[in-house]
Design a protein around this motif. Structure first.
Motif, PDB file in Angstrom:
ATOM      1  N   LEU A 155      44.494  38.616  50.447  1.00 23.49           N
ATOM      2  CA  LEU A 155      45.002  37.999  49.213  1.00 23.49           C
ATOM      3  C   LEU A 155      44.618  36.530  49.162  1.00 23.49           C
ATOM      4  CD1 LEU A 155      48.601  39.479  48.809  1.00 23.49           C
ATOM      5  CD2 LEU A 155      46.573  40.004  47.479  1.00 23.49           C
ATOM      6  N   LEU A 156      44.823  35.839  50.295  1.00 18.02           N
ATOM      7  CA  LEU A 156      44.466  34.415  50.360  1.00 18.02           C
ATOM      8  C   LEU A 156      42.978  34.226  50.058  1.00 18.02           C
ATOM      9  CD1 LEU A 156      45.540  31.596  51.168  1.00 18.02           C
ATOM     10  CD2 LEU A 156      44.838  32.075  53.482  1.00 18.02           C
TER      11      LEU A 156
ATOM     12  N   ALA B 149      41.037  36.192  48.366  1.00 17.80           N
ATOM     13  CA  ALA B 149      40.743  36.501  46.969  1.00 17.80           C
ATOM     14  C   ALA B 149      41.097  35.320  46.071  1.00 17.80           C
ATOM     15  CB  ALA B 149      41.521  37.745  46.537  1.00 17.80           C
ATOM     16  N   PHE B 150      42.256  34.664  46.351  1.00 18.50           N
ATOM     17  CA  PHE B 150      42.656  33.525  45.523  1.00 18.50           C
ATOM     18  C   PHE B 150      41.662  32.373  45.651  1.00 18.50           C
ATOM     19  CE2 PHE B 150      47.471  34.689  45.755  1.00 18.50           C
ATOM     20  CZ  PHE B 150      47.250  35.660  44.803  1.00 18.50           C
ATOM     21  N   LEU B 151      41.182  32.162  46.873  1.00 23.08           N
ATOM     22  CA  LEU B 151      40.344  30.981  47.108  1.00 23.08           C
ATOM     23  C   LEU B 151      38.869  31.226  46.800  1.00 23.08           C
ATOM     24  CD1 LEU B 151      41.857  29.510  50.382  1.00 23.08           C
ATOM     25  CD2 LEU B 151      42.002  28.583  48.088  1.00 23.08           C
TER      26      LEU B 151
ATOM     27  N   PRO C 244      36.863  32.259  44.296  1.00 21.55           N
ATOM     28  CA  PRO C 244      36.114  31.694  43.169  1.00 21.55           C
ATOM     29  C   PRO C 244      35.822  30.208  43.341  1.00 21.55           C
ATOM     30  CG  PRO C 244      37.886  33.088  42.371  1.00 21.55           C
ATOM     31  CD  PRO C 244      38.086  32.955  43.854  1.00 21.55           C
ATOM     32  N   VAL C 245      36.760  29.466  43.941  1.00 22.64           N
ATOM     33  CA  VAL C 245      36.536  28.022  44.113  1.00 22.64           C
ATOM     34  C   VAL C 245      35.568  27.771  45.269  1.00 22.64           C
ATOM     35  CG1 VAL C 245      37.637  25.869  44.721  1.00 22.64           C
ATOM     36  CG2 VAL C 245      38.724  27.391  43.115  1.00 22.64           C
TER      37      VAL C 245
ATOM     38  N   ARG D 251      31.972  28.192  44.518  1.00 24.59           N
ATOM     39  CA  ARG D 251      31.334  27.123  43.779  1.00 24.59           C
ATOM     40  C   ARG D 251      31.000  25.952  44.710  1.00 24.59           C
ATOM     41  NH1 ARG D 251      35.012  25.455  39.516  1.00 24.59           N
ATOM     42  NH2 ARG D 251      35.504  27.656  39.421  1.00 24.59           N
TER      43      ARG D 251
ATOM     44  N   ASP E 216      28.236  37.476  38.921  1.00 26.34           N
ATOM     45  CA  ASP E 216      29.680  37.725  39.009  1.00 26.34           C
ATOM     46  C   ASP E 216      30.134  37.989  40.427  1.00 26.34           C
ATOM     47  OD1 ASP E 216      30.429  37.398  36.387  1.00 26.34           O
ATOM     48  OD2 ASP E 216      29.655  39.388  35.852  1.00 26.34           O
TER      49      ASP E 216
ATOM     50  N   ARG F 274      33.753  36.962  41.445  1.00 27.59           N
ATOM     51  CA  ARG F 274      34.830  37.765  40.872  1.00 27.59           C
ATOM     52  C   ARG F 274      34.875  39.157  41.494  1.00 27.59           C
ATOM     53  NH1 ARG F 274      33.973  35.478  35.311  1.00 27.59           N
ATOM     54  NH2 ARG F 274      35.772  34.130  34.969  1.00 27.59           N
ATOM     55  N   ARG F 275      33.707  39.764  41.652  1.00 33.65           N
ATOM     56  CA  ARG F 275      33.716  41.131  42.183  1.00 33.65           C
ATOM     57  C   ARG F 275      34.226  41.156  43.619  1.00 33.65           C
ATOM     58  NH1 ARG F 275      28.800  44.213  42.407  1.00 33.65           N
ATOM     59  NH2 ARG F 275      27.820  42.193  42.701  1.00 33.65           N
TER      60      ARG F 275
ATOM     61  N   ALA G 162      36.239  38.978  44.973  1.00 35.65           N
ATOM     62  CA  ALA G 162      37.682  38.705  44.967  1.00 35.65           C
ATOM     63  C   ALA G 162      38.452  39.981  44.633  1.00 35.65           C
ATOM     64  CB  ALA G 162      38.002  37.608  43.950  1.00 35.65           C
ATOM     65  N   LEU G 163      37.960  40.730  43.636  1.00 31.86           N
ATOM     66  CA  LEU G 163      38.644  41.972  43.270  1.00 31.86           C
ATOM     67  C   LEU G 163      38.604  42.971  44.412  1.00 31.86           C
ATOM     68  CD1 LEU G 163      37.526  42.422  39.561  1.00 31.86           C
ATOM     69  CD2 LEU G 163      39.825  42.062  40.402  1.00 31.86           C
TER      70      LEU G 163
ATOM     71  N   PHE H 249      46.369  37.843  38.830  1.00 36.89           N
ATOM     72  CA  PHE H 249      45.055  37.299  39.177  1.00 36.89           C
ATOM     73  C   PHE H 249      43.973  38.357  38.981  1.00 36.89           C
ATOM     74  CE2 PHE H 249      41.873  36.639  42.573  1.00 36.89           C
ATOM     75  CZ  PHE H 249      41.343  35.456  42.116  1.00 36.89           C
TER      76      PHE H 249
ATOM     77  N   ILE I 179      50.865  31.654  49.731  1.00 37.66           N
ATOM     78  CA  ILE I 179      50.637  32.420  50.957  1.00 37.66           C
ATOM     79  C   ILE I 179      50.754  31.522  52.184  1.00 37.66           C
ATOM     80  CG2 ILE I 179      48.952  33.839  52.181  1.00 37.66           C
ATOM     81  CD1 ILE I 179      47.903  34.743  49.550  1.00 37.66           C
TER      82      ILE I 179
END
Lengths: 490, 228
Positions: A12-13, A15-17, A19-20, A23, A99, A102-103, A105-106, B71, B167
Motif C-alpha cells: 500500500l505504501l 502504491a501511494f508513493l 506516482p511521485v 517522476r 501509464d 499508474r498500472r 500502483a494498481l 486511491f 501508513i
C-alpha cells in the motif's frame, strides 16, 4: 511476528508513493514494486521454515479480538499469502509505457488486497479488501484502452457492483443478528444465532456476491470478455489466484459459521451447473483466450464440487485442485499471450515455437489428468471422495465431472493437434504468431513447477493433508483468535 | 426476454428480502461489540468522538483500506481519462456571481474544511468529510473559470505523502514493538483539542489525501468534459 502486517502495509505504501517517485527517478520507481513484493516473499517464506507454531492470530491496532481486527495465519493462509506475493512478482506489469506508474500502483494495490483477503480474520475487513481488489482490477483491465476492454470492464463493473451490494447486505444481516464481525466470535455464536432461515439467506447473499470473483455459476458472465481483453499477465493473476482467494473466504465461512447441510448443497448445485456451462462453452469457443476463460469457469465449478464434500479428504481434493489450477491456468494464459485470436491461426505453430507447444501439451495433459502428472492425483482424490458419498446429488456431481473431463480432453487436444499439424493449407496467414520471450520464460517456470510437483507428489500430498486437517478445525480457529472467552455480556 | 429475466430476478429478490425482513424483530439489535467499545473507548483511546475511535482505532486498517480504494478509483479514472490533455477552453466563463462568489467563499471553505479535520476526534466529522470540503474549495474556481488548471504535480505530491504518512504512523507503532496502527503518544484530557494521541494526526493525513485526490479527480473530469 507483528511483521506479518508488512505484507499488506508495504505494498500500500509503495502504491501511494509510486506516482511521485516515478517522476523523481524512473529507476527507483521501476524497482520499488518488485523489491516490495520480493521482500514479502522472503518474509512469508521465512515464516514457513521458521519454528513458529502455527496457527496464530495477530491483532492490528492493539485491540484484542473480537473488539479490534485480527489477522489469522494458519498454514493455509500462509500458503495463499505467499502465492499472492510470488504470483504478483511473476505477473508484474514489466512492460513500460506512459501509464507505467499508474498500472504498477494498481498492481501493488491488487497484491495488498489479495494478501489481506488471505489473512484477515474479520468479515467486514474481508469486504474492504475485496472491494479494493475489485476496484484495482477495473483500472488494470481498462488500462488496455481498447473499446472491447472498456465494454468488458463495464460489464465486470456492473456485475461486481451487484455482487458487492449483495455481500454487504449479507454481512449487515449477520451483524444485525449477532452484533459482531469477527470470524472466530461469529463461529462461536453461529450455532445459536445463525443456523436458521435468516442466517442461510445471509450466507446465500455472501456466496453469490463473493462468487462473482470466484467465477461461480450465475454471476460469471464477465469472465470470457475480461480474459479475452486484459493482458495475459493480469488474466493469469485473476484466474489463477483471485478466484481462489474468493473461494478461500467461502471455505472459511462454510467451516466456521455455516456448517450446515443446506449451505453445502447449494455450493454443490452451483458447482455442477458451473461445470456444465463452462465446459460446453469452452468446447465451442473459437478463440484461445475465450476458451481458457470458459474452461476456467468449468474448472472452478469442479473446485466448488470439491468444496461441498464434507470431510478432510474433500478439503484435500479442493486444495490440490486449486493449486493445480493455479499453476496450469496461469501458465496457459502466459502462452495465450502470443497465441490469442482465432484458433485457426495456430496451425503448425509448433514449428515456430517448439517449447511453447511442448508446454501447452504438458499443461493440457495434466489438466485432463494423465497419470504421472499432478492433475491426475488431484482428480483421483476427488473421484474417490465423490464415489464414497451416499447422497444422490454427489453421484450426479461425479457423472458431470467425468463428462467434463471428456469434453476438456476434446477441446484441449483439438488445439494440440492443430499446433502439431504440418500446415496442410498453403494459404497460411503471413503474420506468424511469436510468443514473447518473457511470457515463454514465465510459462516454462510454471511447467518446471508442474514437473517438480510430479516428482515430489508424495510429500506435497502429505503437506496438503496436514493443511486441510488444520483448516477444517473450527475449534482451533476459535481458540487461536480468542484464547479467553470474551466477557459475560457477550 | 432479457428484461423479463431481470424483472423476475428483481421481483424474486425483493420477495425473498421481504420474507426475511418479516422475521427480524426491530428495535432490539444485539450490541455485543458495540456496547463493549462504547464503555471502553474513552479510556482506551481517549477520543471524545467514539465514531473516530472506532474508525481510526479499533478498525484502523479498514480505514486504510478505504483510502486505498479511493486511491485505486482515482488512479483507474486517471488511466481511462488521462490521455486527452489539450484544454481548449471553449466553455463560457462563469458569470459575475459565480466568479466573485467563488472567490469570496474560498477561504471560508478552507477554514471549515480544516476545522472539521482538526476536530474529528472531538465532534462529528473528520478526515473524509473535511477532505471533501477542501476538494470542493479547490474545485470552485474551476467551475468559475473552466480554462484554469490545477497544479496536478503539487496535488499528487500532497496525496502521496499524506497517504504514506498514514501508513508510516502505523509502522512507527510497529517499530516501537507494538501492533500496527496502535494509537500512540499521550492521550491527554478527554475532549481537549490536543488529545487522543496519534488519532488527530491520522485524520489530518486522511483529510489531505481525500482532498487532494478528489480535487485532482474532479479537475480531470472537468478537463475531459470541456473537450467534448
Amino acid at each position: 511476528m507483528n511483521n506479518l502486517v508488512l505484507t499488506i502495509a508495504l505494498p500500500l505504501l509503495g502504491a501511494f508513493l509510486l506516482p511521485v517517485l516515478m517522476r523523481l527517478s524512473q529507476a527507483i520507481g521501476l524497482w520499488l514494486g518488485p523489491i516490495i513484493l520480493g521482500y514479502g516473499c522472503w518474509l512469508l517464506g521465512n515464516l514457513w521454515f521458521s519454528d513458529i507454531s502455527l496457527p496464530l492470530s495477530i491483532v492490528i491496532g492493539g485491540f484484542d479480538a473480537p473488539y479490534g481486527i485480527n489477522l489469522y495465519l494458519d498454514s493455509l493462509a500462509l500458503l495463499f499469502a505467499f502465492a499472492v506475493q510470488l504470483l504478483g512478482l511473476i505477473c508484474w506489469p514489466y512492460a513500460l509505457n506512459q501509464d507505467t506508474a499508474r498500472r504498477q500502483a494498481l498492481m501493488l494495490l491488487l497484491v495488498a488486497a489479495s494478501t489481506g483477503l488471505a489473512l484477515s480474520g474479520d468479515l467486514f475487513n474481508l469486504y474492504v479488501f475485496y472491494e479494493l481488489a475489485a476496484v484495482a482490477t477495473f483500472g488494470l483491465v481498462a488500462a488496455s484502452t481498447t473499446s472491447a476492454a472498456y465494454a468488458a470492464t463495464f460489464r465486470y463493473l456492473i456485475l461486481s457492483g451487484i455482487g458487492s451490494v449483495l455481500t454487504l447486505l449479507g454481512i449487515a444481516m449477520i451483524y444485525s443478528q449477532t452484533g459482531t464481525l469477527n470470524l472466530a466470535h461469529l463461529a462461536q455464536l453461529a450455532p445459536e444465532l445463525l443456523h436458521d432461515r435468516l442466517g442461510l439467506t445471509a450466507y446465500l447473499l455472501i456466496l453469490i456476491g463473493i462468487g462473482v470473483k470466484a467465477e461461480l455459476f450465475p454471476v460469471n458472465a464477465w469472465v470470457p470478455e475480461i480474459y479475452a481483453t486484459a493482458s495475459s499477465r493480469l488474466s493469469g493473476f485473476l484466474a489463477g489466484l483471485l478466484s481462489k482467494l474468493a473461494l478461500l473466504i467461502i471455505l472459511r465461512l462454510l467451516v466456521l459459521i455455516f456448517d450446515q447441510p443446506e449451505a453445502v448443497q447449494i455450493v454443490l448445485i452451483l458447482g455442477i451447473l458451473g461445470v456444465v456451462s463452462g465446459e460446453f462453452a469452452a468446447w465451442r469457443a473459437k478463440d484461445m483466450r475465450r476458451m481458457l476463460g470458459f474452461s476456467s469457469i468449468g474448472q472452478l465449478g469442479i473446485v466448488f464440487i470439491a468444496l461441498s464434500l464434507p470431510d478432510e479428504r474433500g478439503l484435500l481434493a479442493l486444495l490440490a485442485l486449486s493449486l493445480h489450477h493455479l499453476v496450469i491456468k496461469t501458465g496457459l494464459f502466459m502462452l495465450a499471450d502470443g497465441w490469442g485470436g482465432s484458433l485457426e491461426r495456430l496451425t503448425g505453430a509448433a514449428k515456430r515455437s517448439p517449447v511453447g507447444a511442448a508446454l501447452f501439451t504438458l499443461f493440457a495433459l495434466s489438466l485432463v489428468g494423465v497419470p504421472p502428472l499432478p492433475g491426475f492425483w488431484a482428480k483421483f482424490t476427488l473421484i474417490t471422495e465423490l464415489a464414497a458419498q451416499s447422497e444422490p446429488l454427489y453421484l450426479i456431481g461425479l457423472l458431470v465431472f467425468l463428462l467434463a473431463t471428456v469434453i476438456e480432453t476434446s477441446y484441449l487436444f483439438r488445439i494440440v493437434a492443430k499446433l502439431y499439424s504440418s500446415a496442410g493449407t498453403t494459404t497460411e496467414q503471413p503474420e506468424h504468431q511469436h510468443l514473447p520471450g518473457l511470457s515463454l520464460a514465465t510459462a516454462s517456470l510454471f511447467g518446471i513447477t508442474l514437473l517438480a510437483a510430479t516428482v515430489l507428489i508424495a510429500p506435497i500430498g502429505d503437506g496438503l493433508q496436514a493443511i486441510a486437517t488444520e483448516a477444517k478445525n473450527a475449534e482451533l480457529y476459535i481458540q487461536t483468535v480468542m484464547p479467553v472467552t470474551p466477557g459475560g455480556q457477550l | 426476454m432479457r428484461n423479463l429475466t431481470g424483472l423476475l430476478f428483481a421481483g424474486g429478490l425483493g420477495f425473498m428480502l421481504l420474507a426475511i425482513a418479516s422475521g427480524i424483530d426491530f428495535g432490539s439489535p444485539p450490541m455485543r461489540i458495540g456496547e463493549a467499545i462504547q464503555s471502553a473507548s474513552p479510556q482506551e483511546v481517549g477520543a471524545a468522538n467514539i465514531v473516530t475511535s472506532v474508525v481510526l482505532g479499533y478498525r484502523g486498517i479498514d480505514t486504510l483500506g478505504e483510502l486505498a480504494i479511493l486511491f485505486a478509483a482515482a488512479s483507474a479514472a486517471g488511466l481511462v481519462l488521462g490521455r486527452r490533455h489539450t484544454t481548449t477552453g471553449t466553455q463560457r466563463k462563469g458569470g459575475f456571481v459565480l466568479f466573485h462568489g467563488g472567490a469570496l467563499i474560498f477561504p471560508f471553505l478552507l477554514t471549515i474544511g480544516f476545522y472539521i479535520i482538526f476536530h474529528g476526534h472531538l465532534t462529528p466529522g473528520g478526515g473524509f468529510q473535511g477532505g471533501v470540503i477542501l476538494a470542493a474549495a479547490f474545485f470552485l474556481p474551476l467551475l468559475a473559470r473552466p480554462g484554469a488548471r490545477l497544479h496536478h504535480s503539487i496535488l499528487s505530491v500532497i496525496e502521496a505523502f499524506a497517504g504514506a504518512s498514514f501508513i508510516l504512523i502505523g509502522l512507527a507503532a510497529l517499530a516501537e514493538g507494538q501492533a500496527f496502527l496502535q494509537p500512540m503518544l499521550n492521550q491527554d484530557t478527554l475532549g481537549a483539542l490536543i488529545s487522543a494521541g496519534t488519532l488527530p494526526l491520522l485524520y489530518i493525513a486522511v483529510g489531505l489525501k481525500v482532498g487532494a485526490e478528489l480535487a485532482s479527480l474532479l479537475s480531470n473530469l472537468a478537463q475531459t468534459e470541456s473537450e467534448q
